[in-house]
Motif scaffolding. Structure first.
Motif, PDB file in Angstrom:
ATOM      1  N   GLU A  80       0.865  -1.179   0.000  1.00 41.35           N
ATOM      2  CA  GLU A  80       0.000   0.000   0.000  1.00 41.35           C
ATOM      3  C   GLU A  80       0.900   1.226   0.000  1.00 41.35           C
ATOM      4  O   GLU A  80       2.063   1.149   0.403  1.00 41.35           O
ATOM      5  CB  GLU A  80      -0.901   0.030   1.240  1.00 41.35           C
ATOM      6  CG  GLU A  80      -1.841  -1.140   1.365  1.00 41.35           C
ATOM      7  CD  GLU A  80      -2.887  -1.189   0.277  1.00 41.35           C
ATOM      8  OE1 GLU A  80      -3.267  -0.126  -0.249  1.00 41.35           O
ATOM      9  OE2 GLU A  80      -3.320  -2.299  -0.060  1.00 41.35           O
ATOM     10  N   THR A  81       0.366   2.356  -0.417  1.00 49.03           N
ATOM     11  CA  THR A  81       1.122   3.604  -0.371  1.00 49.03           C
ATOM     12  C   THR A  81       0.335   4.638   0.407  1.00 49.03           C
ATOM     13  O   THR A  81      -0.898   4.568   0.491  1.00 49.03           O
ATOM     14  CB  THR A  81       1.399   4.164  -1.779  1.00 49.03           C
ATOM     15  OG1 THR A  81       0.166   4.386  -2.442  1.00 49.03           O
ATOM     16  CG2 THR A  81       2.267   3.232  -2.590  1.00 49.03           C
ATOM     17  N   LYS A  82       1.064   5.568   0.976  1.00 48.67           N
ATOM     18  CA  LYS A  82       0.445   6.680   1.680  1.00 48.67           C
ATOM     19  C   LYS A  82       1.381   7.870   1.559  1.00 48.67           C
ATOM     20  O   LYS A  82       2.591   7.733   1.690  1.00 48.67           O
ATOM     21  CB  LYS A  82       0.201   6.341   3.149  1.00 48.67           C
ATOM     22  CG  LYS A  82      -0.560   7.419   3.887  1.00 48.67           C
ATOM     23  CD  LYS A  82      -0.984   6.973   5.247  1.00 48.67           C
ATOM     24  CE  LYS A  82      -1.817   8.064   5.880  1.00 48.67           C
ATOM     25  NZ  LYS A  82      -2.349   7.659   7.163  1.00 48.67           N
ATOM     26  N   TYR A 135       5.186   6.932   0.817  1.00 54.09           N
ATOM     27  CA  TYR A 135       5.740   5.832   1.599  1.00 54.09           C
ATOM     28  C   TYR A 135       5.107   4.531   1.137  1.00 54.09           C
ATOM     29  O   TYR A 135       3.907   4.469   0.861  1.00 54.09           O
ATOM     30  CB  TYR A 135       5.459   6.031   3.094  1.00 54.09           C
ATOM     31  CG  TYR A 135       6.362   7.040   3.741  1.00 54.09           C
ATOM     32  CD1 TYR A 135       7.479   6.637   4.455  1.00 54.09           C
ATOM     33  CD2 TYR A 135       6.106   8.401   3.632  1.00 54.09           C
ATOM     34  CE1 TYR A 135       8.318   7.566   5.047  1.00 54.09           C
ATOM     35  CE2 TYR A 135       6.941   9.334   4.221  1.00 54.09           C
ATOM     36  CZ  TYR A 135       8.042   8.911   4.924  1.00 54.09           C
ATOM     37  OH  TYR A 135       8.872   9.834   5.502  1.00 54.09           O
ATOM     38  N   TYR A 136       5.920   3.497   1.051  1.00 54.67           N
ATOM     39  CA  TYR A 136       5.461   2.159   0.687  1.00 54.67           C
ATOM     40  C   TYR A 136       5.360   1.322   1.953  1.00 54.67           C
ATOM     41  O   TYR A 136       6.298   1.276   2.747  1.00 54.67           O
ATOM     42  CB  TYR A 136       6.436   1.504  -0.296  1.00 54.67           C
ATOM     43  CG  TYR A 136       6.532   2.239  -1.605  1.00 54.67           C
ATOM     44  CD1 TYR A 136       5.635   1.969  -2.631  1.00 54.67           C
ATOM     45  CD2 TYR A 136       7.506   3.206  -1.814  1.00 54.67           C
ATOM     46  CE1 TYR A 136       5.714   2.642  -3.834  1.00 54.67           C
ATOM     47  CE2 TYR A 136       7.594   3.888  -3.013  1.00 54.67           C
ATOM     48  CZ  TYR A 136       6.689   3.600  -4.017  1.00 54.67           C
ATOM     49  OH  TYR A 136       6.767   4.280  -5.204  1.00 54.67           O
ATOM     50  N   PHE A 137       4.225   0.664   2.130  1.00 51.18           N
ATOM     51  CA  PHE A 137       3.993  -0.223   3.266  1.00 51.18           C
ATOM     52  C   PHE A 137       3.857  -1.635   2.692  1.00 51.18           C
ATOM     53  O   PHE A 137       2.893  -1.941   2.000  1.00 51.18           O
ATOM     54  CB  PHE A 137       2.717   0.173   4.005  1.00 51.18           C
ATOM     55  CG  PHE A 137       2.799   1.532   4.645  1.00 51.18           C
ATOM     56  CD1 PHE A 137       3.161   1.650   5.969  1.00 51.18           C
ATOM     57  CD2 PHE A 137       2.527   2.681   3.918  1.00 51.18           C
ATOM     58  CE1 PHE A 137       3.240   2.900   6.569  1.00 51.18           C
ATOM     59  CE2 PHE A 137       2.607   3.930   4.507  1.00 51.18           C
ATOM     60  CZ  PHE A 137       2.969   4.039   5.832  1.00 51.18           C
ATOM     61  N   LYS A 177       3.912  -5.858   3.248  1.00 49.41           N
ATOM     62  CA  LYS A 177       3.733  -6.948   4.209  1.00 49.41           C
ATOM     63  C   LYS A 177       4.055  -8.281   3.552  1.00 49.41           C
ATOM     64  O   LYS A 177       3.713  -8.517   2.399  1.00 49.41           O
ATOM     65  CB  LYS A 177       2.290  -7.018   4.708  1.00 49.41           C
ATOM     66  CG  LYS A 177       1.885  -5.940   5.649  1.00 49.41           C
ATOM     67  CD  LYS A 177       0.473  -6.187   6.116  1.00 49.41           C
ATOM     68  CE  LYS A 177      -0.060  -5.032   6.929  1.00 49.41           C
ATOM     69  NZ  LYS A 177      -1.464  -5.247   7.303  1.00 49.41           N
ATOM     70  N   TYR A 211       7.249  -6.888   7.769  1.00 46.15           N
ATOM     71  CA  TYR A 211       6.564  -5.624   7.513  1.00 46.15           C
ATOM     72  C   TYR A 211       7.623  -4.558   7.283  1.00 46.15           C
ATOM     73  O   TYR A 211       8.546  -4.411   8.094  1.00 46.15           O
ATOM     74  CB  TYR A 211       5.681  -5.247   8.706  1.00 46.15           C
ATOM     75  CG  TYR A 211       4.883  -3.987   8.499  1.00 46.15           C
ATOM     76  CD1 TYR A 211       3.718  -4.009   7.747  1.00 46.15           C
ATOM     77  CD2 TYR A 211       5.300  -2.779   9.036  1.00 46.15           C
ATOM     78  CE1 TYR A 211       2.983  -2.859   7.551  1.00 46.15           C
ATOM     79  CE2 TYR A 211       4.571  -1.628   8.843  1.00 46.15           C
ATOM     80  CZ  TYR A 211       3.407  -1.672   8.098  1.00 46.15           C
ATOM     81  OH  TYR A 211       2.680  -0.526   7.887  1.00 46.15           O
ATOM     82  N   MET A 242       8.362  -0.389   5.855  1.00 46.39           N
ATOM     83  CA  MET A 242       7.863   0.915   5.448  1.00 46.39           C
ATOM     84  C   MET A 242       9.057   1.777   5.079  1.00 46.39           C
ATOM     85  O   MET A 242      10.021   1.875   5.840  1.00 46.39           O
ATOM     86  CB  MET A 242       7.086   1.577   6.580  1.00 46.39           C
ATOM     87  CG  MET A 242       6.585   2.964   6.218  1.00 46.39           C
ATOM     88  SD  MET A 242       6.069   3.931   7.632  1.00 46.39           S
ATOM     89  CE  MET A 242       7.631   4.620   8.147  1.00 46.39           C
ATOM     90  N   HIS A 243       9.007   2.384   3.896  1.00 42.98           N
ATOM     91  CA  HIS A 243      10.094   3.263   3.465  1.00 42.98           C
ATOM     92  C   HIS A 243       9.626   4.063   2.261  1.00 42.98           C
ATOM     93  O   HIS A 243       8.648   3.700   1.608  1.00 42.98           O
ATOM     94  CB  HIS A 243      11.332   2.433   3.090  1.00 42.98           C
ATOM     95  CG  HIS A 243      12.598   3.211   3.167  1.00 42.98           C
ATOM     96  ND1 HIS A 243      13.022   4.025   2.161  1.00 42.98           N
ATOM     97  CD2 HIS A 243      13.521   3.301   4.148  1.00 42.98           C
ATOM     98  CE1 HIS A 243      14.170   4.592   2.513  1.00 42.98           C
ATOM     99  NE2 HIS A 243      14.491   4.161   3.726  1.00 42.98           N
ATOM    100  N   ALA A 266      11.799  -0.901   1.360  1.00 44.50           N
ATOM    101  CA  ALA A 266      10.649  -1.411   2.119  1.00 44.50           C
ATOM    102  C   ALA A 266      10.556  -2.928   1.989  1.00 44.50           C
ATOM    103  O   ALA A 266      10.278  -3.622   2.966  1.00 44.50           O
ATOM    104  CB  ALA A 266       9.363  -0.743   1.644  1.00 44.50           C
ATOM    105  N   ALA A 307      10.913  -5.812   4.934  1.00 43.06           N
ATOM    106  CA  ALA A 307       9.869  -6.828   5.119  1.00 43.06           C
ATOM    107  C   ALA A 307      10.383  -8.245   4.899  1.00 43.06           C
ATOM    108  O   ALA A 307       9.699  -9.211   5.213  1.00 43.06           O
ATOM    109  CB  ALA A 307       8.709  -6.554   4.166  1.00 43.06           C
TER     110      ALA A 307
END
Length: 101
Positions: A8-10, A17-19, A21, A39, A41-42, A48, A52
């Motif tokens: 996911e991105t935000k 940021y890339y999340f 999993k 997991y 995030m980066h 990322a 993970a």
């Protein structure tokens, strides 16, 4: 036993940021919950994935392609654009931004 991967991105402070999993699923045991085993995030997708624990380049490429496909702008159905009523435009201009944020 197999691994599932999600991304996911935000946008946080104007940076994407890339999340990522890495999820372990045990299909041979019905009813058993999936387990998040990695997991990351980066702001860099590959970093990322490293965090993970996703090291397979084929899995990374597939994950990134799925993300790009999801984030493509959608085409209007039947080639028609959506009409926004004047009342909605007025509401957005007056109070919409504060409510939506």
């Amino acid at each position: 036993m197999k691994h599932l991967y999600t991304v996911e991105t935000k946008i946080i402070q104007l940076k994407t940021y890339y999340f990522v999993k890495k999820i372990l699923t045990l299909s041979e045991f019905p009813g058993l919950a999936n387990i998040v085993v990695g997991y990351g995030m980066h702001t860099d997708f590959n970093k990322a994935c490293n965090i993970a624990g996703i090291h397979d380049p084929v899995c990374r490429e597939k994950l990134f392609t799925e993300l790009e496909e999801r984030n493509k702008p959608q085409k209007p159905v039947n080639g028609r654009s959506i009409e926004i009523p004047e009342t909605v435009n007025r509401w957005l201009a007056e109070r919409g931004a504060e409510v939506l944020n």
